[in-house]
Motif scaffolding. Structure first.
Motif, PDB file in Angstrom:
ATOM      1  N   LEU A 144     -13.253  -7.769  23.144  1.00 12.32           N
ATOM      2  CA  LEU A 144     -12.692  -7.660  21.556  1.00 12.32           C
ATOM      3  C   LEU A 144     -13.753  -8.120  20.573  1.00 12.32           C
ATOM      4  O   LEU A 144     -14.218  -7.266  19.604  1.00 12.32           O
ATOM      5  CB  LEU A 144     -11.992  -8.815  21.557  1.00 12.32           C
ATOM      6  N   GLY A 145     -14.457  -9.245  20.556  1.00 16.26           N
ATOM      7  CA  GLY A 145     -15.196  -9.093  19.821  1.00 16.26           C
ATOM      8  C   GLY A 145     -16.960  -8.666  19.613  1.00 16.26           C
ATOM      9  O   GLY A 145     -17.264  -8.823  18.934  1.00 16.26           O
ATOM     10  N   MET A 146     -16.949  -7.526  20.423  1.00 18.06           N
ATOM     11  CA  MET A 146     -17.927  -6.697  20.361  1.00 18.06           C
ATOM     12  C   MET A 146     -17.771  -5.472  19.135  1.00 18.06           C
ATOM     13  O   MET A 146     -18.054  -4.637  18.939  1.00 18.06           O
ATOM     14  CB  MET A 146     -18.356  -5.324  21.816  1.00 18.06           C
ATOM     15  N   PHE A 147     -16.190  -5.601  18.135  1.00 16.66           N
ATOM     16  CA  PHE A 147     -16.010  -4.950  17.091  1.00 16.66           C
ATOM     17  C   PHE A 147     -17.259  -4.435  15.774  1.00 16.66           C
ATOM     18  O   PHE A 147     -17.334  -3.188  15.908  1.00 16.66           O
ATOM     19  CB  PHE A 147     -15.379  -5.004  16.527  1.00 16.66           C
ATOM     20  N   PRO A 148     -18.383  -5.303  15.979  1.00 19.48           N
ATOM     21  CA  PRO A 148     -19.429  -5.269  14.552  1.00 19.48           C
ATOM     22  C   PRO A 148     -20.611  -4.168  15.700  1.00 19.48           C
ATOM     23  O   PRO A 148     -21.214  -3.646  15.008  1.00 19.48           O
ATOM     24  CB  PRO A 148     -20.019  -6.440  14.400  1.00 19.48           C
ATOM     25  N   LEU A 149     -20.120  -3.903  16.994  1.00 22.36           N
ATOM     26  CA  LEU A 149     -21.496  -3.140  17.450  1.00 22.36           C
ATOM     27  C   LEU A 149     -20.716  -1.352  16.827  1.00 22.36           C
ATOM     28  O   LEU A 149     -21.665  -0.187  16.966  1.00 22.36           O
ATOM     29  CB  LEU A 149     -20.885  -2.971  19.062  1.00 22.36           C
ATOM     30  N   LEU A 150     -19.189  -1.225  16.156  1.00 24.08           N
ATOM     31  CA  LEU A 150     -19.061   0.147  15.920  1.00 24.08           C
ATOM     32  C   LEU A 150     -19.230   0.381  14.361  1.00 24.08           C
ATOM     33  O   LEU A 150     -19.334   1.647  14.123  1.00 24.08           O
ATOM     34  CB  LEU A 150     -17.442  -0.049  15.045  1.00 24.08           C
ATOM     35  N   PHE A 151     -19.470  -0.464  14.212  1.00 21.93           N
ATOM     36  CA  PHE A 151     -20.566  -0.177  12.196  1.00 21.93           C
ATOM     37  C   PHE A 151     -21.868   0.124  12.098  1.00 21.93           C
ATOM     38  O   PHE A 151     -22.574   0.257  11.406  1.00 21.93           O
ATOM     39  CB  PHE A 151     -19.796  -1.310  11.655  1.00 21.93           C
ATOM     40  N   PHE A 152     -22.667  -0.453  13.594  1.00 22.94           N
ATOM     41  CA  PHE A 152     -24.602  -0.643  13.460  1.00 22.94           C
ATOM     42  C   PHE A 152     -24.429   1.367  13.622  1.00 22.94           C
ATOM     43  O   PHE A 152     -25.680   1.121  13.101  1.00 22.94           O
ATOM     44  CB  PHE A 152     -24.857  -1.700  14.295  1.00 22.94           C
TER      45      PHE A 152
END
Length: 162
Positions: A144-152
């Protein structure tokens, strides 16, 4: 801990120890499946929060470290992502400071301590359930903590257009 917290902890430890001494002569039944599920979720929920925060912070901080220190030192992307500075500093400082908040949130959500006798708490089934809860909880939290990868992806597309 404050003095009132220390005295409360000491009182509970003495109570738990006296129960253990009194029950040492008795044969205790293993924990029920419901109790084991309670132990599992009691250990899993805080680790979901911990894994989430840990991974999200590491991804965001890793990108910034790569863009600043990595460029200055001329190290590769992989070395920048896993460099000693990032892992030691951010993992230790952020995770250890946020662990208390995650546990406080879990207790506010109504996550109560499983009702087990001292002998049941020390049985292999209980320990296995607790360890599985921690492992599965941190795995789910990291996913769940990999969500910042959606914005890169959007940022890279904008840089390519320029």
């Amino acid at each position: 801990l404050h003095s009132t917290e220390r005295s409360c902890l000491l009182r509970e430890l003495h109570r738990f120890e006296s129960i253990a001494i009194a029950q040492e002569k008795l044969e205790v039944a293993p924990p029920s499946p419901g109790q084991l599920r309670h132990v599992f979720f009691h250990n899993a929920l805080p680790f979901v929060g911990f894994g989430f925060l840990d991974n999200a912070i590491m991804i965001a901080a890793g990108t910034q470290i790569e863009l600043s220190i990595g460029v200055v030192l001329g190290i590769s992307t992989m070395a920048g992502k896993y460099c000693l500075i990032q892992n030691c500093f951010f993992l230790f400082s952020c995770s250890s400071s946020l662990a208390g908040y995650v546990e406080a949130l879990a207790s506010r959500l109504g996550l109560s301590i499983p009702d087990l006798t001292p002998k049941q708490a020390d049985m292999w089934q209980t320990r296995l359930s607790a360890h599985l809860g921690k492992a599965i909880g941190v795995t789910i939290g990291c996913i769940l903590g990999m969500f910042p990868l959606l914005f890169f992806g959007e940022e890279e597309e904008k840089l390519e257009e320029k």
